[in-house]
Design a protein around this motif. Structure first.
Motif, PDB file in Angstrom:
ATOM      1  N   LEU A 282       0.819  -1.214   0.000  1.00  0.00           N
ATOM      2  CA  LEU A 282       0.000   0.000   0.000  1.00  0.00           C
ATOM      3  C   LEU A 282       0.854   1.265   0.000  1.00  0.00           C
ATOM      4  O   LEU A 282       0.480   2.275  -0.615  1.00  0.00           O
ATOM      5  CB  LEU A 282      -0.944  -0.012   1.212  1.00  0.00           C
ATOM      6  CG  LEU A 282      -2.056  -1.058   1.151  1.00  0.00           C
ATOM      7  CD1 LEU A 282      -2.782  -1.143   2.499  1.00  0.00           C
ATOM      8  CD2 LEU A 282      -3.051  -0.757   0.044  1.00  0.00           C
ATOM      9  N   ILE A 283       1.993   1.231   0.663  1.00  0.00           N
ATOM     10  CA  ILE A 283       2.909   2.377   0.609  1.00  0.00           C
ATOM     11  C   ILE A 283       3.333   2.622  -0.838  1.00  0.00           C
ATOM     12  O   ILE A 283       3.290   3.750  -1.344  1.00  0.00           O
ATOM     13  CB  ILE A 283       4.146   2.147   1.491  1.00  0.00           C
ATOM     14  CG1 ILE A 283       3.768   2.180   2.978  1.00  0.00           C
ATOM     15  CG2 ILE A 283       5.212   3.212   1.202  1.00  0.00           C
ATOM     16  CD1 ILE A 283       4.921   1.849   3.906  1.00  0.00           C
ATOM     17  N   ARG A 284       3.741   1.571  -1.521  1.00  0.00           N
ATOM     18  CA  ARG A 284       4.160   1.714  -2.918  1.00  0.00           C
ATOM     19  C   ARG A 284       3.001   2.142  -3.803  1.00  0.00           C
ATOM     20  O   ARG A 284       3.158   2.971  -4.701  1.00  0.00           O
ATOM     21  CB  ARG A 284       4.764   0.398  -3.420  1.00  0.00           C
ATOM     22  CG  ARG A 284       6.123   0.093  -2.830  1.00  0.00           C
ATOM     23  CD  ARG A 284       6.762  -1.137  -3.459  1.00  0.00           C
ATOM     24  NE  ARG A 284       6.131  -2.374  -3.026  1.00  0.00           N
ATOM     25  CZ  ARG A 284       5.349  -3.126  -3.780  1.00  0.00           C
ATOM     26  NH1 ARG A 284       5.093  -2.771  -5.025  1.00  0.00           N
ATOM     27  NH2 ARG A 284       4.819  -4.235  -3.299  1.00  0.00           N
ATOM     28  N   SER A 285       1.841   1.581  -3.548  1.00  0.00           N
ATOM     29  CA  SER A 285       0.674   1.905  -4.360  1.00  0.00           C
ATOM     30  C   SER A 285       0.267   3.364  -4.214  1.00  0.00           C
ATOM     31  O   SER A 285       0.029   4.063  -5.206  1.00  0.00           O
ATOM     32  CB  SER A 285      -0.491   0.988  -3.950  1.00  0.00           C
ATOM     33  OG  SER A 285      -1.663   1.317  -4.656  1.00  0.00           O
ATOM     34  N   TRP A 286       0.202   3.854  -2.979  1.00  0.00           N
ATOM     35  CA  TRP A 286      -0.288   5.207  -2.734  1.00  0.00           C
ATOM     36  C   TRP A 286       0.755   6.290  -2.983  1.00  0.00           C
ATOM     37  O   TRP A 286       0.410   7.382  -3.434  1.00  0.00           O
ATOM     38  CB  TRP A 286      -0.813   5.326  -1.300  1.00  0.00           C
ATOM     39  CG  TRP A 286      -2.177   4.738  -1.119  1.00  0.00           C
ATOM     40  CD1 TRP A 286      -2.497   3.598  -0.429  1.00  0.00           C
ATOM     41  CD2 TRP A 286      -3.410   5.249  -1.621  1.00  0.00           C
ATOM     42  NE1 TRP A 286      -3.852   3.365  -0.476  1.00  0.00           N
ATOM     43  CE2 TRP A 286      -4.437   4.371  -1.203  1.00  0.00           C
ATOM     44  CE3 TRP A 286      -3.770   6.360  -2.385  1.00  0.00           C
ATOM     45  CZ2 TRP A 286      -5.788   4.567  -1.523  1.00  0.00           C
ATOM     46  CZ3 TRP A 286      -5.101   6.564  -2.704  1.00  0.00           C
ATOM     47  CH2 TRP A 286      -6.094   5.678  -2.282  1.00  0.00           C
ATOM     48  N   GLU A 529      -9.333   7.024  12.688  1.00  0.00           N
ATOM     49  CA  GLU A 529     -10.118   5.885  12.215  1.00  0.00           C
ATOM     50  C   GLU A 529     -10.171   5.822  10.692  1.00  0.00           C
ATOM     51  O   GLU A 529     -10.301   4.750  10.102  1.00  0.00           O
ATOM     52  CB  GLU A 529     -11.514   5.939  12.825  1.00  0.00           C
ATOM     53  CG  GLU A 529     -11.499   5.633  14.312  1.00  0.00           C
ATOM     54  CD  GLU A 529     -12.860   5.696  14.976  1.00  0.00           C
ATOM     55  OE1 GLU A 529     -12.971   5.238  16.131  1.00  0.00           O
ATOM     56  OE2 GLU A 529     -13.815   6.221  14.347  1.00  0.00           O
ATOM     57  N   ARG A 530     -10.051   6.968  10.056  1.00  0.00           N
ATOM     58  CA  ARG A 530      -9.926   6.978   8.593  1.00  0.00           C
ATOM     59  C   ARG A 530      -8.645   6.259   8.168  1.00  0.00           C
ATOM     60  O   ARG A 530      -8.648   5.443   7.242  1.00  0.00           O
ATOM     61  CB  ARG A 530      -9.920   8.412   8.078  1.00  0.00           C
ATOM     62  CG  ARG A 530      -9.454   8.576   6.638  1.00  0.00           C
ATOM     63  CD  ARG A 530      -9.377  10.032   6.236  1.00  0.00           C
ATOM     64  NE  ARG A 530      -8.698  10.209   4.967  1.00  0.00           N
ATOM     65  CZ  ARG A 530      -8.596  11.368   4.334  1.00  0.00           C
ATOM     66  NH1 ARG A 530      -9.119  12.461   4.871  1.00  0.00           N
ATOM     67  NH2 ARG A 530      -7.962  11.453   3.186  1.00  0.00           N
ATOM     68  N   TYR A 531      -7.525   6.544   8.832  1.00  0.00           N
ATOM     69  CA  TYR A 531      -6.257   5.908   8.478  1.00  0.00           C
ATOM     70  C   TYR A 531      -6.300   4.404   8.779  1.00  0.00           C
ATOM     71  O   TYR A 531      -5.667   3.614   8.075  1.00  0.00           O
ATOM     72  CB  TYR A 531      -5.080   6.538   9.222  1.00  0.00           C
ATOM     73  CG  TYR A 531      -5.089   8.045   9.234  1.00  0.00           C
ATOM     74  CD1 TYR A 531      -5.654   8.778   8.185  1.00  0.00           C
ATOM     75  CD2 TYR A 531      -4.548   8.757  10.304  1.00  0.00           C
ATOM     76  CE1 TYR A 531      -5.673  10.167   8.209  1.00  0.00           C
ATOM     77  CE2 TYR A 531      -4.553  10.142  10.327  1.00  0.00           C
ATOM     78  CZ  TYR A 531      -5.136  10.840   9.284  1.00  0.00           C
ATOM     79  OH  TYR A 531      -5.158  12.210   9.321  1.00  0.00           O
ATOM     80  N   MET A 532      -7.031   4.056   9.805  1.00  0.00           N
ATOM     81  CA  MET A 532      -7.200   2.640  10.111  1.00  0.00           C
ATOM     82  C   MET A 532      -7.982   1.935   9.006  1.00  0.00           C
ATOM     83  O   MET A 532      -7.717   0.786   8.674  1.00  0.00           O
ATOM     84  CB  MET A 532      -7.912   2.477  11.458  1.00  0.00           C
ATOM     85  CG  MET A 532      -7.073   2.907  12.651  1.00  0.00           C
ATOM     86  SD  MET A 532      -8.066   3.118  14.167  1.00  0.00           S
ATOM     87  CE  MET A 532      -8.728   1.458  14.391  1.00  0.00           C
ATOM     88  N   ALA A 533      -8.957   2.644   8.423  1.00  0.00           N
ATOM     89  CA  ALA A 533      -9.816   2.055   7.394  1.00  0.00           C
ATOM     90  C   ALA A 533      -9.126   1.934   6.040  1.00  0.00           C
ATOM     91  O   ALA A 533      -9.362   0.970   5.307  1.00  0.00           O
ATOM     92  CB  ALA A 533     -11.095   2.883   7.248  1.00  0.00           C
ATOM     93  N   ILE A 534      -8.296   2.926   5.694  1.00  0.00           N
ATOM     94  CA  ILE A 534      -7.624   2.901   4.390  1.00  0.00           C
ATOM     95  C   ILE A 534      -6.115   3.120   4.579  1.00  0.00           C
ATOM     96  O   ILE A 534      -5.602   4.221   4.368  1.00  0.00           O
ATOM     97  CB  ILE A 534      -8.217   3.929   3.406  1.00  0.00           C
ATOM     98  CG1 ILE A 534      -8.468   5.282   4.103  1.00  0.00           C
ATOM     99  CG2 ILE A 534      -9.473   3.421   2.764  1.00  0.00           C
ATOM    100  CD1 ILE A 534      -8.914   6.363   3.133  1.00  0.00           C
ATOM    101  N   PRO A 535      -5.402   2.084   5.001  1.00  0.00           N
ATOM    102  CA  PRO A 535      -3.965   2.214   5.289  1.00  0.00           C
ATOM    103  C   PRO A 535      -3.187   2.737   4.081  1.00  0.00           C
ATOM    104  O   PRO A 535      -3.434   2.331   2.945  1.00  0.00           O
ATOM    105  CB  PRO A 535      -3.552   0.778   5.619  1.00  0.00           C
ATOM    106  CG  PRO A 535      -4.810   0.087   6.018  1.00  0.00           C
ATOM    107  CD  PRO A 535      -5.896   0.717   5.212  1.00  0.00           C
ATOM    108  N   GLY A 536      -2.257   3.627   4.336  1.00  0.00           N
ATOM    109  CA  GLY A 536      -1.361   4.112   3.296  1.00  0.00           C
ATOM    110  C   GLY A 536      -1.856   5.318   2.529  1.00  0.00           C
ATOM    111  O   GLY A 536      -1.056   6.106   2.013  1.00  0.00           O
ATOM    112  N   GLN A 537      -3.165   5.490   2.431  1.00  0.00           N
ATOM    113  CA  GLN A 537      -3.697   6.598   1.630  1.00  0.00           C
ATOM    114  C   GLN A 537      -3.235   7.945   2.166  1.00  0.00           C
ATOM    115  O   GLN A 537      -2.925   8.861   1.400  1.00  0.00           O
ATOM    116  CB  GLN A 537      -5.235   6.538   1.601  1.00  0.00           C
ATOM    117  CG  GLN A 537      -5.881   7.516   0.640  1.00  0.00           C
ATOM    118  CD  GLN A 537      -6.205   8.869   1.271  1.00  0.00           C
ATOM    119  OE1 GLN A 537      -6.189   9.011   2.498  1.00  0.00           O
ATOM    120  NE2 GLN A 537      -6.497   9.848   0.440  1.00  0.00           N
ATOM    121  N   ALA A 538      -3.169   8.063   3.477  1.00  0.00           N
ATOM    122  CA  ALA A 538      -2.803   9.343   4.090  1.00  0.00           C
ATOM    123  C   ALA A 538      -1.338   9.714   3.869  1.00  0.00           C
ATOM    124  O   ALA A 538      -0.942  10.850   4.129  1.00  0.00           O
ATOM    125  CB  ALA A 538      -3.105   9.300   5.591  1.00  0.00           C
TER     126      ALA A 538
END
Length: 595
Positions: A282-286, A529-538
């Motif tokens: 997810l880090i690479r993806s985002w 809780e947003r970061y918990m729901a969508i890891p890496g996006q932030a």
């Protein structure tokens, strides 16, 4: 396109035809290769829209508005994997030595998209298909509101959505089956997220006139006669009551009674069986880069320290005598910074910001979007878990871009962050970037409608730094609001990596956030809780912003008197979303041309 065999036959035919028609002249070969790549890019977009009809609807491609694939099913995921595998093979027919410039951007982006999407299918996020921030049950409600991308202008439009509602009942059963598999194998949501989803599902299951799914009944097509209108209204209402309300009720009941007791106590994605590998992906993806979680965390700590130093300077300029923590407390609670009585007054204030900055914006940008722009209050059913956001308009101009503002209580809405928020979400941030990308019909369609968070969110955060040049931030509290938003994105690097790679708890992340920016506990909870729901996006925001700031500094120095900010911004935006490595390459070409 629905049958994989048909697609495979086309791809094989395209490869054979291309091989048979290779020209001998090198210039002709290069031109033919570019034409072949453009043809493949156009064909890929068409087929990807058939595979992803909801995305097609948001893109204004309305031929699939009745379709809702069960994208969390094993059959669909196998189909998607075969789809991307076939395209990976097809792309190998392109000789990269024969393409350059914009075509090379297209090639690199296609390759990345096929690779990253296929890799994503090796993980098991389909076993956790529902969460409070973004998932199909929430997206479907937005579409069903009648004020989003789903058209509700004709009888066929309404019947298209009736079919989607029918399919949602199947999706719901699949989601519940998947979550039961998740319970058995350890792929479950944190408890703190499940308790937020349950009331959302309950609200959407309520058979009341104000349920968002009944909204299209209030503005039926005036082109139909009374009998046709009556039949359509009856069929539509029946579909909501038959497929929608029971599905949401079923989800609520399952989550409440069966799923919640089995939800996990850990907060980060590291708590699922392959969580660490998934987070690295997810880090690479985002971010479109490859930093380790440790490097992300370290960058975040450095940025937090730097911005806190600026905050100290602004605090002192106000005459405040206490420390930064006390100043945070004042900003959180000072009634003088809560100046609104009604939601309308908040929306009017955002409109005033728009009018103030536009003369300066027109000097900073040579190309302005044609897509219309609106400011709206976020719908009540999702406001409690929503952040301010931008929803793209349609490329044909029939649907405006919308800046949504969640307002739970106007009297507690802080004005100090409004200027930077508008620059980010609206103008010249997301509205400019997304609209100009969609309007650029010289780009392949898959690029016109693509989204790369590190570029898109990084650019929007960069736009916040333009405030002083646009005549904003004259009030020290407004500039403190800007710094608050900037440190907020730096904090995200720390807490996202902390949660998902270092074993941080939800409470630990909330505490860190509140110690380093002046937001309320409720706001901190919603963010964490947003970061918990969508890891890496932030991670996207700060990563991209740092790269764009670096490029502006670099070319301001290198080009000297030849540097033109409007030209820089136009070049930055003209090719749409691109991975950060590609952004560096194309800005280097621009600099060479300027020289």
């Amino acid at each position: 396109m629905h049958l994989l065999q048909q697609k495979s036959r086309f791809l094989l035919g395209a490869v054979l035809l291309f091989s048979a028609c290779q020209p001998k002249n090198s210039a002709q070969q290069s031109a033919a290769m570019q034409d072949s790549l453009r043809h493949l890019a156009a064909r890929y977009y068409e087929e990807s829209m058939a595979l992803n009809p909801l995305q097609a609807t948001f893109n204004g491609e309305n031929q699939y508005n009745d379709q809702l694939p069960i994208d969390i099913s094993e059959a669909f995921r196998a189909k998607a994997d075969s789809f991307y595998a076939a395209w990976q093979q097809t792309l190998k027919s392109i000789d990269t030595a024969a393409i350059s410039g914009n075509d090379r951007i297209t090639y690199d982006m296609l390759k990345r998209e096929f690779d990253i999407n296929r890799e994503g299918l090796t993980f098991h996020d389909h076993l956790m298909p529902v969460q409070q921030f973004t998932c199909l049950p929430i997206t479907l409600a937005q579409l069903g509101s009648g004020s989003s991308a789903q058209p509700f202008k004709t009888d066929k439009d309404y019947r298209n959505f009736i079919h989607r509602m029918e399919r949602f009942a199947i999706w719901t059963d699949t989601a519940i089956a998947n979550m039961r598999r998740g319970i058995a194998t350890g792929y479950v949501l944190p408890k703190s997220l499940v308790v937020k989803v349950i009331p959302q599902m309950k609200d959407l299951a309520t058979n009341k006139a104000d349920n968002i799914f009944f909204a299209p009944l209030k503005k039926m097509p005036d082109s139909l006669d009374a009998n046709a209108l009556g039949l359509l209204a009856k069929d539509y209402k029946t579909a909501v009551e038959t497929y929608i309300l029971p599905s949401y009720a079923k989800l609520q009941q399952f989550l409440q009674t069966e799923y919640l007791p089995k939800a996990r106590s850990t907060s980060g994605i590291g708590g699922i069986p392959d969580g660490q590998a998934y987070y690295n992906y997810l880090i690479r993806s985002w971010t479109t880069t490859s930093p380790s979680p440790e490097a992300v965390y370290a960058t975040g700590e450095q940025e937090v320290a730097r911005i806190r130093g600026e905050m100290e300077t602004v605090k002192n300029s106000t005459g405040f005598k206490g420390d930064l923590a006390a100043f945070f407390n004042q900003v959180r609670n000072d009634k003088h910074l809560r100046i609104f009585a009604t939601p309308a007054a908040i929306l009017d204030s955002f409109k005033a910001i728009e009018h103030k900055i536009m003369p300066g914006v027109k000097k900073m940008y040579g190309h302005l979007p044609k897509t219309k722009f609106e400011i709206r209050q976020t719908e009540a059913y999702r406001a409690a878990s929503a952040s301010a956001e931008y929803q793209q308009g349609s490329a044909d101009g029939t649907r405006p871009g919308v800046f949504y503002v969640p307002i739970l209580d106007a009297k507690t809405f802080p004005y100090s962050g409004m200027e930077c928020l508008f620059l980010h979400e609206a103008i010249p941030g997301h509205h400019f970037q997304i609209s100009l990308q969609q309007e650029n019909d010289s780009l392949p369609k898959f690029r016109r409608f693509s989204w790369i968070g590190a570029y898109g969110e990084g650019y929007a955060l960069y736009c916040e730094s333009l405030g002083k040049e646009l005549g904003l931030y004259s009030d020290p509290y407004m500039y403190f609001g800007r710094l608050t938003d900037e440190i907020h994105r730096a904090i995200r690097l720390v807490v996202d990596a902390g949660l998902h790679a270092k074993g941080w708890t939800r409470e630990q992340a909330i505490k860190y956030m509140m110690e380093n920016e002046p937001l309320s506990e409720a706001e901190a909870i919603a963010e964490i809780e947003r970061y918990m729901a969508i890891p890496g996006q932030a991670l996207s925001y700060k990563t991209g912003e740092l790269k764009i700031q670096e490029l502006r500094r670099k070319y301001t120095k290198e080009l000297g008197d030849r540097f033109n900010l409007a030209s820089f911004h136009d070049e930055l935006l003209k090719d749409g979303c691109v991975p950060l490595s590609i952004l560096e390459e194309k800005m280097a070409r621009w600099s060479s041309q300027v020289k």
